[in-house]
Design an enzyme around this catalytic site. Structure first.
Site, PDB file in Angstrom:
ATOM      1  N   TYR A 225      61.006  33.712  20.160  1.00  0.00           N
ATOM      2  CA  TYR A 225      62.194  33.577  21.001  1.00  0.00           C
ATOM      3  C   TYR A 225      61.990  32.821  22.308  1.00  0.00           C
ATOM      4  O   TYR A 225      62.746  31.914  22.619  1.00  0.00           O
ATOM      5  CB  TYR A 225      62.743  34.975  21.321  1.00  0.00           C
ATOM      6  CG  TYR A 225      63.920  34.990  22.269  1.00  0.00           C
ATOM      7  CD1 TYR A 225      65.208  34.726  21.812  1.00  0.00           C
ATOM      8  CD2 TYR A 225      63.752  35.264  23.622  1.00  0.00           C
ATOM      9  CE1 TYR A 225      66.298  34.741  22.672  1.00  0.00           C
ATOM     10  CE2 TYR A 225      64.844  35.282  24.497  1.00  0.00           C
ATOM     11  CZ  TYR A 225      66.113  35.016  24.010  1.00  0.00           C
ATOM     12  OH  TYR A 225      67.173  35.029  24.867  1.00  0.00           O
TER      13      TYR A 225
ATOM     14  N   THR B 184      68.052  29.651  19.407  1.00  0.00           N
ATOM     15  CA  THR B 184      66.650  29.808  19.026  1.00  0.00           C
ATOM     16  C   THR B 184      66.436  29.889  17.528  1.00  0.00           C
ATOM     17  O   THR B 184      65.388  29.497  17.020  1.00  0.00           O
ATOM     18  CB  THR B 184      66.068  31.066  19.703  1.00  0.00           C
ATOM     19  OG1 THR B 184      66.568  31.175  21.019  1.00  0.00           O
ATOM     20  CG2 THR B 184      64.556  31.008  19.736  1.00  0.00           C
TER      21      THR B 184
ATOM     22  N   ASN C  69      53.707  35.390  35.863  1.00  0.00           N
ATOM     23  CA  ASN C  69      54.446  35.633  34.635  1.00  0.00           C
ATOM     24  C   ASN C  69      53.734  36.735  33.870  1.00  0.00           C
ATOM     25  O   ASN C  69      52.562  36.593  33.531  1.00  0.00           O
ATOM     26  CB  ASN C  69      54.508  34.350  33.781  1.00  0.00           C
ATOM     27  CG  ASN C  69      55.037  34.623  32.378  1.00  0.00           C
ATOM     28  OD1 ASN C  69      55.892  35.482  32.183  1.00  0.00           O
ATOM     29  ND2 ASN C  69      54.517  33.883  31.408  1.00  0.00           N
ATOM     30  N   GLY C  70      54.424  37.839  33.595  1.00  0.00           N
ATOM     31  CA  GLY C  70      53.803  38.922  32.849  1.00  0.00           C
ATOM     32  C   GLY C  70      54.115  40.260  33.462  1.00  0.00           C
ATOM     33  O   GLY C  70      55.089  40.426  34.206  1.00  0.00           O
TER      34      GLY C  70
ATOM     35  N   ASP D 190      69.330  35.158  12.905  1.00  0.00           N
ATOM     36  CA  ASP D 190      68.996  35.269  14.320  1.00  0.00           C
ATOM     37  C   ASP D 190      67.483  35.334  14.462  1.00  0.00           C
ATOM     38  O   ASP D 190      66.770  35.668  13.501  1.00  0.00           O
ATOM     39  CB  ASP D 190      69.641  36.507  14.944  1.00  0.00           C
ATOM     40  CG  ASP D 190      69.911  36.328  16.439  1.00  0.00           C
ATOM     41  OD1 ASP D 190      69.429  35.332  17.012  1.00  0.00           O
ATOM     42  OD2 ASP D 190      70.603  37.174  17.020  1.00  0.00           O
TER      43      ASP D 190
ATOM     44  N   CYS E 195      58.667  35.041  32.683  1.00  0.00           N
ATOM     45  CA  CYS E 195      59.018  34.125  33.764  1.00  0.00           C
ATOM     46  C   CYS E 195      58.403  32.767  33.477  1.00  0.00           C
ATOM     47  O   CYS E 195      57.598  32.599  32.558  1.00  0.00           O
ATOM     48  CB  CYS E 195      58.501  34.649  35.113  1.00  0.00           C
ATOM     49  SG  CYS E 195      59.072  36.306  35.543  1.00  0.00           S
TER      50      CYS E 195
ATOM     51  N   GLY F 264      63.616  32.384  32.563  1.00  0.00           N
ATOM     52  CA  GLY F 264      64.091  33.321  33.578  1.00  0.00           C
ATOM     53  C   GLY F 264      65.237  32.756  34.371  1.00  0.00           C
ATOM     54  O   GLY F 264      65.154  31.622  34.861  1.00  0.00           O
TER      55      GLY F 264
END
Length: 503
Positions: free
Chosen positions: A258, A304, A101-102, A366, A2, A28
């Site tokens: 990423y 990415t 976040n986590g 990728d 997040c 997110g």
């Protein structure tokens, strides 16, 4: 995964919080929320969807005050539900809001303790509500008046670290008092502190990534250290303290692969430069394995992987081309909830430029291969566009194990590399040849930016869980709770959310 943001300023913070969340929208896309405070009055708006969809002019005008916190959500614990949107709020002591976040690895144990010993009720399946109630309970035990001191705040944080396990970057707002930021004792999730000098004095910002600071004219002061908390009082006075009894530094490797934007700096490492080095190491591995390769062109799978792909092409002395055009109105497929949603979105998201593929041996690059759904469809698209051979390179090692620290890789049977060799994964996704980055090379690519980093969190690659409390029983239970079928059942009757106001 997040995005979190907290600001203490000398003027309105609603637009700053909105812009900060927009800059971290990549972290997110499920839900977003903002809570602000003017004097001791709280104002909140949260709901499902992108930041731009949750907040309209009428909502922004209600978000008054000179301090506030915000959140954009990617669901890893709990369900995809309006009830899980953050920030969460409890009214005692003082009025406390939290964004997180986590992922906590002992959330169920903490929930039982809260009910049986602390007499607190948890109303959702979100571990953020658990964390908030632990902090509120510990702070309540330490205050006996309207006066709140930094020592009392830090003492409560110490107990949060003592009772919690897992990964967490957190912002907390205490009504009328200030904003708190904290980072887990392993430093797994990123948290940065920024500062800017205004006409009326110093203003502070806490965020998940430095890109949010830079774009809002805040200077990056530093990353929060593992186990550290910073308490910013409403008048702008800053206090900091290491609140965990024992700390170690093990930042998440997948942030660099990423999640983070390339223009962010995490733990003094440029994400952009780390991805350049990933491309260099990957090219060296290709040259070692196939010195006489027949690659005609290197094509990244946007967005990415572009940085790594460009450096890989340079090192191989092969043409770099943009072969896929991305629809920028489709979200990041990896963080979309539900396998069917991810599968459907790939063809909507990317379109191949045939002239870059026709009659060529193509090396697709990728950032990682997780479930394999996207990779299989993209390779098929390359063949449909006329590619003679389609090779695939992953800037990350094989993802073989569940991630329990805030990334949506909960079930091993959803991971295409679990129980398969690299050759078998290549066959499964339809590639003529597949090459992975080694974990050693990935670590070196990141560590080269900060040689002081001695350990990293890479459980999805090696199955090693740094917090030491994850076992087979835990993973089995997590897989059961987080299966696609269970997730769908829980979401079926969720009501829509409208405006939420706390006044």
């Amino acid at each position: 995964m997040c995005g979190i943001v907290g600001i203490v300023a000398h003027g309105p913070v609603n637009q700053l919080l909105y812009d900060g969340l927009t800059l971290m929208q990549h972290r997110g896309q499920d839900a977003a929320g903002i809570m602000t405070c003017r004097d001791s009055r709280l104002f909140m708006r949260k709901g499902l969807g992108l930041v731009r969809d949750v907040f309209h002019t009428r909502h922004m005008m209600r978000l008054q005050g000179e301090m506030g916190i915000g959140h954009c959500r990617y669901p890893t614990a709990g369900t995809q539900s309006s009830a899980e949107a953050q920030p969460f709020y409890v009214n005692s002591p003082y009025g406390i809001a939290m964004a997180h976040n986590g992922n906590l690895t002992n959330a169920e144990e903490m929930k039982r303790q809260l009910f049986e010993a602390d007499l607190r009720h948890i109303n959702t399946s979100s571990d953020t509500e658990v964390l908030l109630n632990v902090f509120a309970h510990e702070l309540q035990k330490r205050v006996d008046s309207t006066r709140l001191t930094p020592d009392q705040v830090f003492a409560a944080v110490e107990q949060v670290h003592e009772r919690s396990r897992g990964a967490y970057g957190v912002v907390v707002m205490i009504a009328g008092r200030g904003v708190l930021g904290m980072r887990d004792p392993w430093g797994i999730r990123p948290v940065v502190l920024g500062r800017r000098e205004g006409v009326l004095g110093t203003e502070y910002m806490i965020a998940s990534e430095s890109v949010a600071l830079a774009a809002l004219d805040f200077e990056l002061v530093r990353d929060l250290r593992p186990g550290e908390a910073v308490w910013i009082e409403a008048d702008g006075t800053l206090h900091s303290r290491i609140c965990a009894a024992a700390t170690a530094h093990a930042p998440c490797l997948f942030e660099f692969v990423y999640f983070a934007r390339p223009d962010s700096i995490i733990d003094d490492v440029s994400v952009y430069k780390s991805r350049l080095r990933m491309g260099q190491h990957l090219a060296d591995r290709i040259l070692e394995m196939r010195p006489d390769h027949d690659i005609d062109v290197v094509i990244p799978i946007p967005d990415t992987s572009r940085t790594a792909a460009l450096e890989l092409a340079n090192r191989l002395h092969v043409k770099y081309r943009e072969g896929f055009i991305k629809n920028r109105y489709i979200g990041r497929t990896f963080i979309m909830p539900g396998q069917q949603t991810r599968r459907k979105s790939v063809r909507q998201k990317l379109n191949a430029i045939e002239l870059e593929f026709r009659g060529k041996n193509v090396m697709l690059v990728d950032d990682s291969i997780v479930r394999g759904t996207t990779s299989e469809q993209i390779i098929e698209m390359a063949r449909d566009a006329g590619a003679k051979k389609v090779y695939m390179a992953s800037a990350a090692p094989p993802v073989r194990y569940p991630n329990v620290y805030g990334i949506d890789m909960p079930a091993a049977n959803e991971l295409i590399a679990h129980g398969r060799s690299e050759e078998e994964v290549g066959e499964a996704i339809g590639a003529d040849w597949l090459v992975y980055q080694t974990q050693e090379d990935l670590i070196e690519a990141v560590r080269a930016g900060n040689t002081g980093l001695s350990r990293f969190e890479g459980c999805c690659f090696d199955g090693s869980y740094v917090t030491g409390d994850v076992n087979r029983d835990y993973l089995d239970q997590l897989e059961l709770l987080r299966s696609e079928e269970a997730r769908g059942e829980l979401q079926e009757d969720d009501p829509p959310v409208e405006d939420v106001g706390i006044d």
